[in-house]
Design an enzyme around this catalytic site. Structure first.
Site, PDB file in Angstrom:
ATOM      1  N   HIS A 283      -7.868  36.618 -10.904  1.00 52.49           N
ATOM      2  CA  HIS A 283      -7.341  35.296 -11.201  1.00 52.49           C
ATOM      3  C   HIS A 283      -7.992  34.121 -10.639  1.00 52.49           C
ATOM      4  O   HIS A 283      -8.560  33.215 -11.278  1.00 52.49           O
ATOM      5  CB  HIS A 283      -5.747  35.107 -10.865  1.00 52.49           C
ATOM      6  CG  HIS A 283      -5.081  33.810 -11.315  1.00 52.49           C
ATOM      7  ND1 HIS A 283      -4.190  33.826 -12.302  1.00 52.49           N
ATOM      8  CD2 HIS A 283      -5.536  32.473 -10.818  1.00 52.49           C
ATOM      9  CE1 HIS A 283      -3.811  32.678 -12.384  1.00 52.49           C
ATOM     10  NE2 HIS A 283      -4.527  31.739 -11.590  1.00 52.49           N
ATOM     11  N   GLU A 284      -8.015  34.452  -9.276  1.00 53.05           N
ATOM     12  CA  GLU A 284      -8.919  33.405  -8.356  1.00 53.05           C
ATOM     13  C   GLU A 284     -10.413  33.320  -8.833  1.00 53.05           C
ATOM     14  O   GLU A 284     -11.176  32.662  -8.737  1.00 53.05           O
ATOM     15  CB  GLU A 284      -8.734  33.634  -6.920  1.00 53.05           C
ATOM     16  CG  GLU A 284      -7.466  33.541  -6.478  1.00 53.05           C
ATOM     17  CD  GLU A 284      -6.781  32.115  -7.087  1.00 53.05           C
ATOM     18  OE1 GLU A 284      -7.704  31.080  -7.003  1.00 53.05           O
ATOM     19  OE2 GLU A 284      -5.619  32.008  -7.023  1.00 53.05           O
TER      20      GLU A 284
ATOM     21  N   PRO B 171       2.496   4.883   1.046  1.00 54.33           N
ATOM     22  CA  PRO B 171       2.947   5.387   2.533  1.00 54.33           C
ATOM     23  C   PRO B 171       1.916   5.938   3.324  1.00 54.33           C
ATOM     24  O   PRO B 171       0.937   6.662   2.992  1.00 54.33           O
ATOM     25  CB  PRO B 171       3.884   6.130   2.336  1.00 54.33           C
ATOM     26  CG  PRO B 171       4.324   6.011   0.646  1.00 54.33           C
ATOM     27  CD  PRO B 171       3.175   5.591   0.058  1.00 54.33           C
TER      28      PRO B 171
ATOM     29  N   GLY C 249       0.776  -1.158   0.032  1.00 54.46           N
ATOM     30  CA  GLY C 249      -0.170   0.139   0.100  1.00 54.46           C
ATOM     31  C   GLY C 249       0.999   1.124  -0.036  1.00 54.46           C
ATOM     32  O   GLY C 249       2.045   1.045   0.217  1.00 54.46           O
TER      33      GLY C 249
ATOM     34  N   THR D  47      -0.779   4.144   5.188  1.00 48.62           N
ATOM     35  CA  THR D  47      -1.799   3.617   5.154  1.00 48.62           C
ATOM     36  C   THR D  47      -2.069   2.780   6.390  1.00 48.62           C
ATOM     37  O   THR D  47      -3.281   2.317   6.580  1.00 48.62           O
ATOM     38  CB  THR D  47      -2.432   2.825   3.752  1.00 48.62           C
ATOM     39  OG1 THR D  47      -1.146   2.212   3.371  1.00 48.62           O
ATOM     40  CG2 THR D  47      -2.416   3.798   2.648  1.00 48.62           C
TER      41      THR D  47
END
Length: 662
Positions: free
Chosen positions: A417-418, A197, A195, A199
């Site tokens: 922009h946002e 890293p 799995g 987990t």
């Protein structure tokens, strides 16, 4: 402790020996004059001697002028005492001390015995008689966990129920083997936990150690191979020898890919020692000699690089995938860690679980820990939902850069922009709903637009990916429309949009011109663990068609976004004003503003907003990052941790959540 006492006793023996030798050989030296017996008699007759001491056949004393002297006289001389008395010499007699035979032998042989003892001691140390000896590198470094020292059980593991069931069966077999062997079955010799890293692979191993009533050995894959040839194979043999002595037992090898990588696939050779260690491991797990009762549990996050002989049935019979938890699993994990801290009453952890897609168990533990640290820093007595949200934002986006000075012009450009990102995401159908827009710098981003997935996604449609590219271009196009200028702030957006479009063409067959084919074959070097080259299995003409198809997808997205923003210029301007005023706006602020500007134009959205407002407050909903905009000085190395706005499949990398599994 045993090594400490051995060293202490050795130094005590050495110290006592030195003191004894000092006392034996460091006798006080006197400056006495040695006289012949005739000279002594003459001195007595001339009354030059006033006092003598008789000690056996030794006569010592002092003359009238105070000078010491010493002489030997024959014991048969019977006239000596009367002569001394006649001349008035003071006579003292001491009993002669005779050394025992034991002391004689001890003094004679002790130096030799001491040298022999020291030589034997150091030779035993070099040959491994003591832990960590110079020649003990062939011994295994596995640690035997004692019963009662490990407090982790399966109750502390959540979100990976399938993996727990596989391992609980191993524990049941060790406790009651006849239950499984009555029908002719056999216990699995090895279980491989694979799995990404964080987990919970090592946590599962700790739970096995806490649940099993059998000896549990633990070792890392890197502990086998060192600089000396043959050490790895020797340690493997010694490990299984210890396992057989303590059978039934469990041996846990963490990060087994350090020793179990594919044989014969190195960069430059020189891997005979590692391959020799792997060969010995293969033989011990399933060779001529059977290891009944010894179960191997191994963990790795790179199962693709392991040698096929190691993964075959009979060695690692089971490969248990430990996935990234889903919403339900994340809620259970949060509950486990929340019970270990002081949480404010009434916190809905399900909301927090929904807002953390792709988080592993280690990420969720870190989230709770960050919130606890924030609470302690601010002097709070308990952890609130607000602190949990701040901790999540800090982990996903970085800390707020409050000290960063931004000019009014840059702030306005960032706001447009946002606003462009958020407006495109709100207008396009089928995308994840916008949750929060901010122009407060975090990490390397000057502003952020966040979306919250409604549900977990494991596959993504072509329309969804095209809309995602449109959202990524929303900021750049907004800058172009308003200022007739473009900035470096969209560098990360361009990189991600281009990569996504190329994957659509080359990997997922989503181009009408090129058809349902894949182009380019990845070549991964086994010891680098990542792609370092891509095999080109197509012609130059096809390469030009691929470039054209990628460009067409990008150009189509730019045209779509440009038209959307021009048609809704008033909403874009108003959202920018709101951002400049509040710096952070929520979905409720955006929809309220849009519905006031365009009353009745979005009836479905208004009805959905009214229904949601009646059920839950928008401020309580968690968020996930979608479109960070990297500052101009960071364009050279843009961050890609916040990728496409959708939930990734459990096995997908967090840096590439567009990869889907069917």
């Amino acid at each position: 402790m045993n090594t400490f006492y051995k060293n202490l006793s050795m130094w005590l023996v050495i110290g006592l020996t030195m003191i004894l030798l000092f006392n034996l050989f460091n006798k006080p030296q006197t400056n006495s004059t040695s006289l012949t017996y005739s000279e002594f008699i003459s001195s007595v007759e001339s009354k030059a001697i006033t006092r003598v001491v008789l000690n056996g056949d030794v006569i010592s004393g002092t003359t009238q002028d105070g000078k010491p002297f010493q002489t030997i006289y024959p014991l048969s001389d019977t006239e000596l005492i009367p002569m001394l008395r006649q001349t008035g010499v003071n006579i003292a007699v001491k009993e002669a001390q005779k050394d025992s035979w034991f002391m004689t032998i001890f003094v004679s042989w002790f130096p030799m015995l001491l040298l022999i003892g020291v030589w034997v001691f150091f030779m035993r140390q070099m040959q491994g008689g003591g832990k960590g000896g110079a020649l003990s590198f062939g011994k295994t470094r596995a640690k035997l966990m004692e019963q009662g020292t490990n407090k982790v059980t399966f109750d502390d593991v959540a979100g990976i129920d399938e993996a727990k069931e596989e391992l609980e069966e191993i524990i049941d077999f060790l406790k009651d083997p006849q239950k499984f062997t009555v029908l002719g079955g056999r216990i699995p010799k090895g279980v491989l936990l694979a799995g990404t890293p964080g987990t919970g692979k090592t946590l599962l191993a700790k739970a096995i150690a806490g649940e099993a009533d059998v000896p549990f050995f633990t070792i890392s894959g890197s502990d086998f191979v060192e600089m000396f040839v043959g050490v790895g194979a020797s340690r493997v043999r010694d490990l299984f020898t210890q396992g057989k002595k303590n059978a039934p037992c469990i041996i846990f090898i963490d990060e087994i890919d350090a020793v179990g990588r594919h044989r014969g696939a190195g960069l430059g050779g020189g891997h005979d020692e590692r391959e020799q260690t792997l060969n010995q491991l293969l033989v011990e797990m399933d060779g001529f000699e059977s290891n009944e009762g010894v179960i191997i549990v191994a963990a790795t996050n790179r199962p693709d690089v392991l040698d096929p002989a190691l993964l075959r049935p009979g060695r690692f019979d089971r490969q248990v995938v430990v996935p990234v938890p889903d919403v339900g699993g994340r809620k259970k994990i949060l509950e486990i860690y929340a019970n270990k801290t002081k949480m404010a009453p009434g916190i809905d952890l399900e909301v927090l679980a929904r807002g953390t897609p792709g988080f592993s168990g280690a990420d969720l533990e870190n989230l709770i820990n960050e919130a606890a640290l924030m609470a302690a820093r601010t002097g709070a007595k308990e952890i609130s939902l607000e602190l949990l949200e701040k901790a999540k934002d800090k982990i996903m986006m970085g800390a707020e850069r409050k000290s960063m000075i931004i000019t009014d012009k840059e702030k306005e450009v960032t706001a447009y922009h946002e606003a462009g990102h958020a407006l495109v995401a709100w207008l396009l159908p089928g995308t994840d709903p916008v949750h929060k827009v901010t122009i407060i710098p975090r990490g390397r981003a000057l502003g952020l637009t966040m979306q919250l997935p409604v549900d977990e996604k494991y596959t993504h449609s072509k329309t969804f990916l095209e809309n995602t590219i449109c959202i990524l271009f929303g900021g750049r196009v907004a800058e172009k429309i308003i200022f007739n200028e473009i900035t470096t702030g969209a560098g990360n957006d361009l990189e991600r949009a281009t990569g996504l479009a190329r994957k659509m063409v080359c990997e997922w067959g989503m181009s009408d011109e090129l058809g349902p084919l894949t182009y380019g074959k990845k070549e991964e070097q086994i010891f680098l663990g990542r792609e370092i080259a891509q095999h080109r299995d197509f012609s130059d003409d096809t390469a030009r068609l691929i470039d054209k198809a990628v460009k067409d997808i990008i150009n189509k997205a730019v045209v779509t976004v440009t038209q959307l923003l021009k048609d809704n210029r008033d909403i874009l301007d108003k959202m920018t004003e709101l951002l400049l005023e509040k710096e952070t706006i929520m979905l409720s602020d955006i929809e309220k503003m849009i519905f006031e500007l365009r009353p009745g134009q979005f009836p479905e959205a208004e009805a959905a907003q009214a229904k949601k407002t009646a059920q839950v407050a928008p401020e309580a909903v968690a968020d996930t990052v979608v479109t960070p905009d990297v500052a101009a000085d960071a364009v050279a190395e843009p961050e890609s941790d916040e990728e496409v706005p959708e939930e990734s499949a459990p096995s997908a990398s967090p840096k590439d959540p567009t990869i889907s599994q069917g």
